[in-house]
Structure formats: C-alpha cells, structure tokens
Design an enzyme around this catalytic site. Structure first.
Site, PDB file in Angstrom:
ATOM      1  N   LYS A  12       0.910  -1.166   0.075  1.00  0.00           N
ATOM      2  CA  LYS A  12      -0.030   0.055  -0.117  1.00  0.00           C
ATOM      3  C   LYS A  12       0.950   1.350  -0.038  1.00  0.00           C
ATOM      4  CE  LYS A  12      -2.187  -1.587   3.725  1.00  0.00           C
ATOM      5  NZ  LYS A  12      -1.690  -2.707   3.724  1.00  0.00           N
ATOM      6  N   THR A  13       1.782   1.314   1.006  1.00  0.00           N
ATOM      7  CA  THR A  13       2.930   2.349   0.913  1.00  0.00           C
ATOM      8  C   THR A  13       3.449   2.617  -0.377  1.00  0.00           C
ATOM      9  OG1 THR A  13       3.143   1.706   3.141  1.00  0.00           O
ATOM     10  CG2 THR A  13       4.509   3.382   2.308  1.00  0.00           C
ATOM     11  N   LEU A  14       3.800   1.477  -0.921  1.00  0.00           N
ATOM     12  CA  LEU A  14       4.618   1.520  -2.337  1.00  0.00           C
ATOM     13  C   LEU A  14       3.834   1.936  -3.172  1.00  0.00           C
ATOM     14  CD1 LEU A  14       7.368   0.426  -2.889  1.00  0.00           C
ATOM     15  CD2 LEU A  14       6.504  -1.670  -3.571  1.00  0.00           C
ATOM     16  N   HIS A  59       6.059 -42.153   9.014  1.00  0.00           N
ATOM     17  CA  HIS A  59       4.725 -41.203   9.091  1.00  0.00           C
ATOM     18  C   HIS A  59       4.553 -40.336   7.848  1.00  0.00           C
ATOM     19  CE1 HIS A  59       1.931 -38.605  11.710  1.00  0.00           C
ATOM     20  NE2 HIS A  59       2.220 -37.785  10.794  1.00  0.00           N
ATOM     21  N   GLU A  60       5.806 -39.591   7.682  1.00  0.00           N
ATOM     22  CA  GLU A  60       5.862 -38.782   6.396  1.00  0.00           C
ATOM     23  C   GLU A  60       5.595 -39.181   5.257  1.00  0.00           C
ATOM     24  OE1 GLU A  60       5.374 -35.704   7.200  1.00  0.00           O
ATOM     25  OE2 GLU A  60       6.078 -35.743   9.301  1.00  0.00           O
ATOM     26  N   ASP A  73      -2.504 -33.591  12.501  1.00  0.00           N
ATOM     27  CA  ASP A  73      -3.332 -34.245  11.097  1.00  0.00           C
ATOM     28  C   ASP A  73      -4.777 -34.256  11.308  1.00  0.00           C
ATOM     29  OD1 ASP A  73      -0.795 -34.467   9.965  1.00  0.00           O
ATOM     30  OD2 ASP A  73      -0.660 -36.310  10.529  1.00  0.00           O
TER      31      ASP A  73
HETATM   32  N1  LIG Z   1       3.225  -5.685  -4.437  1.00  0.00           N
HETATM   33  C1  LIG Z   1       4.543  -5.655  -4.039  1.00  0.00           C
HETATM   34  N2  LIG Z   1       5.522  -5.425  -5.318  1.00  0.00           N
HETATM   35  C2  LIG Z   1       6.710  -5.425  -4.774  1.00  0.00           C
HETATM   36  N3  LIG Z   1       7.028  -5.169  -3.662  1.00  0.00           N
HETATM   37  C3  LIG Z   1       6.355  -5.218  -2.773  1.00  0.00           C
HETATM   38  C4  LIG Z   1       4.896  -5.456  -3.082  1.00  0.00           C
HETATM   39  N4  LIG Z   1       4.436  -5.473  -1.694  1.00  0.00           N
HETATM   40  C5  LIG Z   1       5.143  -5.166  -0.898  1.00  0.00           C
HETATM   41  N5  LIG Z   1       6.207  -5.207  -1.240  1.00  0.00           N
HETATM   42  C6  LIG Z   1       7.745  -5.016  -0.562  1.00  0.00           C
HETATM   43  O1  LIG Z   1       7.287  -4.916   0.732  1.00  0.00           O
HETATM   44  C7  LIG Z   1       7.770  -3.775   1.355  1.00  0.00           C
HETATM   45  C8  LIG Z   1       6.634  -3.298   2.448  1.00  0.00           C
HETATM   46  O2  LIG Z   1       5.373  -2.905   1.569  1.00  0.00           O
HETATM   47  P1  LIG Z   1       4.602  -1.620   2.005  1.00  0.00           P
HETATM   48  O3  LIG Z   1       5.217  -1.000   3.333  1.00  0.00           O
HETATM   49  O4  LIG Z   1       4.209  -0.911   0.775  1.00  0.00           O
HETATM   50  O5  LIG Z   1       3.489  -2.523   2.614  1.00  0.00           O
HETATM   51  P2  LIG Z   1       2.117  -2.000   3.161  1.00  0.00           P
HETATM   52  O6  LIG Z   1       1.061  -2.370   2.456  1.00  0.00           O
HETATM   53  O7  LIG Z   1       2.102  -0.445   3.166  1.00  0.00           O
HETATM   54  O8  LIG Z   1       2.357  -2.336   4.685  1.00  0.00           O
HETATM   55  P3  LIG Z   1       1.806  -1.985   6.199  1.00  0.00           P
HETATM   56  O9  LIG Z   1      -0.012  -2.147   6.301  1.00  0.00           O
HETATM   57  O10 LIG Z   1       2.385  -2.763   6.964  1.00  0.00           O
HETATM   58  O11 LIG Z   1       2.070  -0.321   6.136  1.00  0.00           O
HETATM   59  C9  LIG Z   1       7.726  -2.556   0.050  1.00  0.00           C
HETATM   60  O12 LIG Z   1       8.511  -1.708   0.477  1.00  0.00           O
HETATM   61  C10 LIG Z   1       8.322  -3.662  -0.791  1.00  0.00           C
HETATM   62  O13 LIG Z   1       9.610  -3.690  -0.936  1.00  0.00           O
HETATM   63 ZN   LIG Z   2       1.279 -36.046   9.915  1.00  0.00          ZN
END
Ligand SMILES: Nc1ncnc2c1ncn2[C@@H]1O[C@H](COP(=O)(O)OP(=O)(O)OP(=O)(O)O)[C@@H](O)[C@H]1O
Ligand SMILES: [Zn+2]
Length: 715
Positions: A327-329, A541-542, A619
């Site tokens: 989201k931040t990205l 088992h595995e 399991d």
């Molecule tokens: N869709 C994506 N493509 C590429 N990199 C990603 C993607 N999603 C996350 N990342 C990587 O993960 C890092 C963290 O993501 P980001 O901070 O954007 O997530 P967020 O959704 O804002 O998280 P939060 O809710 O915790 O703030 C990013 O800086 C990037 O490096």
């Molecule tokens: Zn098992």
C-alpha cells in the site's frame, strides 16, 4: 560565556615600555622596600583602571636579544647579581600553590598572571630557587593580560572602589620597582631599577646585562602568548564560520529542518520526499489497484484538465489490504509517476497524549502540502488516527485529531491538486465520517497477491540478486499461498543470506525452499538429538502422507518431504496447489483428508496399533476441520442436506449428534481409504521411508524416482 582562559592563553598586552623605561630612566625617588609583603595586598595593587593599553609593544629583535633563551636568564641574573636574592626578603608562603594563586589572581584582576604561568610551565620547575623568587616579584608587576574572561559587575565595582586604598597600601608593601611603575603611572615619583640595583651593589658593568635579562623574560613570554593568540584567533574564526554555515544548513536542508522543527512539538511539520525513483513498475502483482490509481496520476499531472470539464476527483483514496501488500509502495508510486512531492505521515504520529498536538500536526501537514500542490499526502495506519474509538484515558484527544483531519479535508477545493491517500488494514475500524463522500470516498483494495502476482514479485526481487538459472519462481510462488509482497521479498533476501553463509555463488532452489520453510514453520532444529527409533517413526509417518498424496487423484502434487525437525514439527510433507484454489471440489477436500490420515495409518500398519504416537494430532485437527465444514457449511452431507449450521452449540441435541455422526463417518471412511492405499503400496512406502532416513529431505523429483522404484543418485 565563551571562556577559553583555562586552556588557551588569552590575548596579552604587556606594557613593555614601562619595563624598558624603568630599566633606563634614572629616576631617583627614594625607595622604601617593605620587608613584609602580603600576598593579598599585592594583588590588590593592580587594577584594570591603571592598565595602559596603547603602549607600543617591543619585540625581541628591537632589543637585539632574539637569540637569548629563557633558561639563560637564571644564569644571567645569578652572575650579575650574586647577592640579590639572598637578602631579599620574599615571603615563602607565596609558593604554596601556583595553580590556585594564578586562578585567584585571575579572578581578582580579570587578567592572566603571565609570570605565574611562565613560572609554572617552564621556569619554576627547573629553577626552583632563584627564578622562583624573581618570578614571585614579577607576579605583582602591572604587566596586564587582558583575559577574555567572565567578570561580574560586582567584582568590577569592588575593584574600582578599592583602587585608591590599595594604592596607598602599595607604597608600604610593594617591592620598590613595582611601586616605581605604579607611581609613575599616576604621575608620582618613580623608583627606578637603576636605583634599586645600586642599593643592591650591582656592579655598573653588569647592570645593563641584568636589565636586558629581565626584558628578555618579558619578551619571551609575550612572543609565546602572541603566537598562541594568533592561532586562537584563527580557531575562533573557523569555529564561527562553521557555526554560521551549520545553522544555515540546518535551516535549509529539508531533512534537518524537519527534525529541527519537530523538536518544537506543536510547530512540527513534515517535509515532502520527491518520489521520482518509485513508479508503478516497482509494484508487482496488484494490477487492478494500479489501474484504479492511474487516473489519480493523470489528475496530479494536470489538475486543470480534469476540473475544466466539471469532473470531480476524489480528495481521498483509501488503500485497504493486509500488511505488507504494498500500500505504501503504491502511494509512493502514484507520487513518483506524477512527479509530485510525497508527504508521508503515520497515523500513530498524530495520536498524542497532549491536547492539540495531534491536531496541530495535521494542520501543519496540510498547510505545507497545500503550499506545494500538486502533491500527495499519504497517511499510513489511518485507523489509528481516524478510528471509531471513544475517548479513552489513553487517547484523550483523538476526537480532536479526527475533527482536524475532517476539517482539513473539507477545507480545500478538489482542484487544488492535493490528493490524500490513506492506508489501513481495518477499514471497518474507521470513523464513518472519514469515509463519507468528499473525504476518503474512493476505496482501492490491495489484496495478497495470487500465484501469478507472487511469481512476478519473486522474479522482481530475484533479479536484484544472483540466482541460478534452474530457479523456478513459479514453484516457490505456488508454495507460498497467502504470502504478501513484503514476505516474498523477505523470502528472497533470506535465501540470498543463506547462500552467502553456505559459501555459494548463487541462490538456488534449495536456498529458496529453505527460507520458505523457515518462514512457514520456523527455523530448522538441527541441534535436536532425535533417536533412531523416533526418526524411523517420523520417516514412515511422513512417507505415509506422501504416498497417499502421490496415489490420490485429486490430491495436490507433492513438493517436498523431510524429516528435518523445524519449529514444533519433527518432519513434514509439503504439497503445492497448481493454482490458487478459489474453489475446492468435494473430491479435493476428501483427498486432503486422506493425505492427513496417511501419517497415523502408516504408524499403525508398520509399528502396530500399540505403538501409534501422538504425532498425528495436528493431522486429525486438519481432517476434522475439513469434514466439519463439509457437513455444516458446504452442504456436502447427504444426511444433513444443503443447510448451513453456523452456531452448532445452539442446535437441537438431535441435530448436533447427527452432525457429529456425519463428521465421524467422513473421517472413518477417509482413514480406511488411506489404509487401503498404504497397504497397496507397502513396498513404495518402505522405499520412501528408507530414502528419507538416508537423505533427510527429498524434493518432488526425487520422491518420484523412489516411488518408481529407481535408484536415487548419491548426493
Ligand atoms: N506488490 C509488491 N510489489 C513489490 N514489492 C512489494 C509489494 N508489496 C510489498 N512489497 C515490498 O514490501 C515492502 C513493504 O510494503 P509496504 O510498506 O508498501 O506495505 P504496506 O501494505 O504499506 O504495509 P503496512 O500495512 O504494514 O504499512 C515494500 O517496500 C516492498 O519492498
Ligand atoms: Zn502428519
């Protein structure tokens, strides 16, 4: 105040002309040498008032004495004036501590006692007797050193007041040549050094040399302090320039200025970050979100174009999705694509215990953003500022902060070019007022990536490291259902670290699998000592799970089997869905149950019903959950029909027992199917268990080789 007197010699102005005059003027005023000299009285003699400041300063060359060394003074004096010190009655109690005497002198006169300094630094120690006495006398000469020290008004007035009294006392107590200086200054009769020397019976021929010896002492001291003084002035200049440049830089540099201003609390502000380097290209696997945000980018690039037609763009966009999904990205990419400033703020920053601070921060943020429009304001963790929380002692002013945010959002026009992007993991926790039209009225979901998205993200991050061509990102993507972008980035990073630790040149599938398991199940527990019996049970088992998975048509393909303890487990078999399963068929659910049963069935068949272990409990949990959902949610039980039963506790006892009955039948049938398969493939089961005991971990290909009855290549 800026006082350096204790470490560096301050500026010195020695009125040398007085000294020289005293040496050469044949004044004949009678001398009265006082026998009892009190230290305090002597100190009081000197006052700032009387210091002549414009006297020419002689240098050593003027006297033709530039080659004379300080150490030679002692010899000079001794040879020229043999009887001078013996009968001069200088009080010995002066010598108790030259350090305290000096600071005392400074405090008293506001100037440095250069003689004492000289005495303590070089002469005193080397010439303890002779020069000590000379210097003791010199201590009370009016050689003024203007110290850049600290003077109180009080001490200054006290000095001024007492000057006249002290001068009166001086006449009786000071050494004759000191008195000569003082009195001459005040226009009285001056006692000359010549006279003094005569009374001491210094031979005529030696008198000049004696005088110049003293002059040399003065000049040496002056030369030294002058030199120090020059370098001190230079240092001060440099410090001053650095200070000015530093303050200027602090105010100009955006980062520093943020820090600078935030320290003032209420006046805190956020400065933008230009996001040129982050674009949509950097965000993978969230195509829909990118498409929706594309129009916001267009708007930011050209706000007028949109508003000319009367169109209204949302002021606020809410990005909703689990943590780490980008989201931040995405918000950064919006600013980067449009090439506009990006203001980042985290909701928790506004959550303040103090009244008005959160609201004030919001105000500052918006003020700065508006001044720099078009731009993007990003508020992460919007729920922590805009949550529906009642005012609690922990968040007493949250309401105020939300109101400020609402007021700011209402306060600017849609075409001002400010776009607010909020992010939250809990949209349902947001205050309703925030998601009303005109505020955060556009919602963009940023989900966890699907298998295609995960593959893209893995490829993106793999391209940043060295990896072997045999690496298939899709296989890892298939095995990482539910991973967010951030978790996938972490997976690749951990694989790279593992490869580095193992001394490999490239990352291979092995490292990627390793880090995936580590993230999913915790770190390997290589140090755990597992006895052979338990290892054998785990291996059977595995391989029981693996055999069922391999021979059941609707089961997921096997990815790996291992008897390496990891986290809380002693071993595991991992299966890979070919695709993200949006829907699951009845056959697929039953197959999952059968695979779960495989472990316990194997134990029972190989070791007998008395030797079954507790290792199958998870399991059974798994299988029971599937069976229960089939009966109560998916309408997959013939007896109970296509009805859902949400709260089973509130159902009639008959219905409850009917549900239980159905679940039990499903589980029993599953157990029997698994038993049938393992009995049928007992040979393969045994081969696989032995291969696991030998190799610990087998991948999909190796499992296939073993089950086809072929020999595994020695690794
Ligand atoms: N869709 C994506 N493509 C590429 N990199 C990603 C993607 N999603 C996350 N990342 C990587 O993960 C890092 C963290 O993501 P980001 O901070 O954007 O997530 P967020 O959704 O804002 O998280 P939060 O809710 O915790 O703030 C990013 O800086 C990037 O490096
Ligand atoms: Zn098992």
């Amino acid at each position: 105040m800026f006082s350096l007197s204790s470490t560096v010699q301050p500026q010195v102005t020695v009125p040398l002309s007085h000294l020289i005059n005293a040496f050469h003027s044949p004044k004949t005023t009678p001398v009265s040498v006082s026998a009892s000299i009190s230290q305090n009285q002597h100190r009081d003699v000197v006052s700032e008032h009387e210091a002549p400041s414009n006297e020419p300063v002689l240098n050593l060359r003027d006297l033709g004495l530039s080659e004379l060394k300080i150490g030679q003074i002692d010899q000079l004096v001794d040879s020229l004036l043999p009887g001078f010190y013996k009968d001069k009655n200088v009080s010995s109690h002066w010598h108790t501590s030259h350090v305290s005497a000096q600071s005392f002198f400074e405090n008293k006169y506001g100037c440095l006692d250069i003689f004492s300094t000289l005495r303590s630094s070089c002469l005193y120690r080397q010439h303890s007797r002779t020069l000590k006495r000379i210097c003791s006398d010199l201590q009370y000469w009016p050689g003024f050193i203007q110290s850049r020290g600290f003077k109180t008004l009080k001490s200054r007035t006290r000095r001024l007041q007492s000057t006249s009294e002290r001068l009166a006392e001086t006449q009786h107590t000071a050494p004759s040549f000191v008195k000569g200086f003082l009195l001459r200054d005040r226009g009285s009769d001056v006692e000359s050094l010549d006279k003094l020397m005569k009374t001491k019976n210094i031979p005529e021929a030696h008198q000049d040399a004696f005088k110049t010896g003293f002059a040399e002492g003065f000049l040496k001291a002056q030369a030294l302090t002058q030199k120090t003084n020059d370098s001190l002035r230079r240092t001060r200049l440099i410090v001053f320039i650095l200070l000015v440049v530093g303050i200027y830089g602090l105010l100009k540099n955006p980062f520093l200025s943020v820090r600078f201003r935030t320290t003032t609390g209420l006046d805190s502000a956020v400065d933008p970050v230009q996001m040129k380097n982050v674009t949509f290209e950097h965000v993978k696997g969230v195509e829909e979100a990118k498409q929706e945000l594309q129009e916001v980018v267009e708007f930011l690039k050209n706000p007028q174009k949109f508003t000319v037609l009367g169109g209204k763009l949302p002021k606020g966009i809410l990005l909703v999705g689990p943590p780490g999904t980008g989201k931040t990205l995405l918000a950064r990419a919006v600013a980067g694509e449009a090439d506009v400033p990006f203001y980042y703020a985290s909701g928790s920053e506004f959550d303040e215990m103090f009244v008005g601070v959160g609201a004030s921060r919001i105000r500052n943020l918006f003020r700065e953003a508006k001044a720099n429009a078009p731009c993007v304001i990003f508020i992460d963790e919007l729920d922590s500022v805009g949550g529906k929380r009642i005012e609690s002692p922990m968040h007493p002013y949250s309401r105020q902060t939300i109101n400020q945010l609402l007021a700011e959002m209402d306060g600017f026009k849609p075409n001002e070019g400010v776009i607010i992007i909020g992010a939250t993991n809990f949209p349902e926790a947001l205050d309703n007022a925030l998601i009303r039209p005109g505020r955060f009225d556009m919602q963009v979901t940023v989900p966890r990536p699907d298998v295609k998205g995960r593959t893209e993200i893995l490829k993106w991050y793999l391209n940043k490291i060295k990896f072997d061509q045999s690496v298939d990102p899709e296989i890892i993507a298939r095995g990482t259902v539910g991973f967010s972008g951030a978790e996938l980035e972490n997976l690749v990073n951990q694989a790279a670290l593992k490869a580095a630790v193992d001394g490999k040149e490239m990352v291979t599938m092995k490292e990627l699998e390793f880090s995936k398991d580590k993230i999913l199940m915790g770190p390997e527990r290589r140090s755990v000592e597992i006895d052979n019996k338990n290892k054998t049970i785990t291996a059977y088992h595995e391989s029981g799970h693996a055999i069922i998975a391999y021979y059941t048509k609707d089961a997921m393909p096997i990815n790996k089997a291992t008897i390496m303890p990891r986290g809380p487990t002693l071993g595991h078999v991992s299966l890979l869905p070919e695709n993200d399963r949006w829907n699951e068929t009845r056959a697929q659910l039953l197959a999952q149950m059968d695979v779960s049963m495989g472990g316990r069935v194997a134990e029972e068949l190989i070791f007998g019903s008395d030797h079954i272990t507790t290792g199958a409990s998870s399991d059974f949990d798994n299988a029971t959950k599937i069976a229960k959902r089939m009966v109560t949610k998916f309408g997959m039980s013939e007896k109970l029909g296509v009805m859902t039963y949400s709260d089973t506790g509130k159902l009639s006892p008959e219905t409850q027992s009917a549900i239980e009955q159905e679940i039990r039948i499903l589980l029993r049938d599953s157990y029997e199917r698994a038993k049938h398969i393992l009995k049928t493939h007992a040979k393969e089961h045994k081969n696989l268990a032995e291969a696991l005991l030998t190799y610990e971990t087998l991948d999909a290909k190796e499992i296939q080789i073993v089950l086809e009855g072929k020999k595994l290549e020695v690794r």
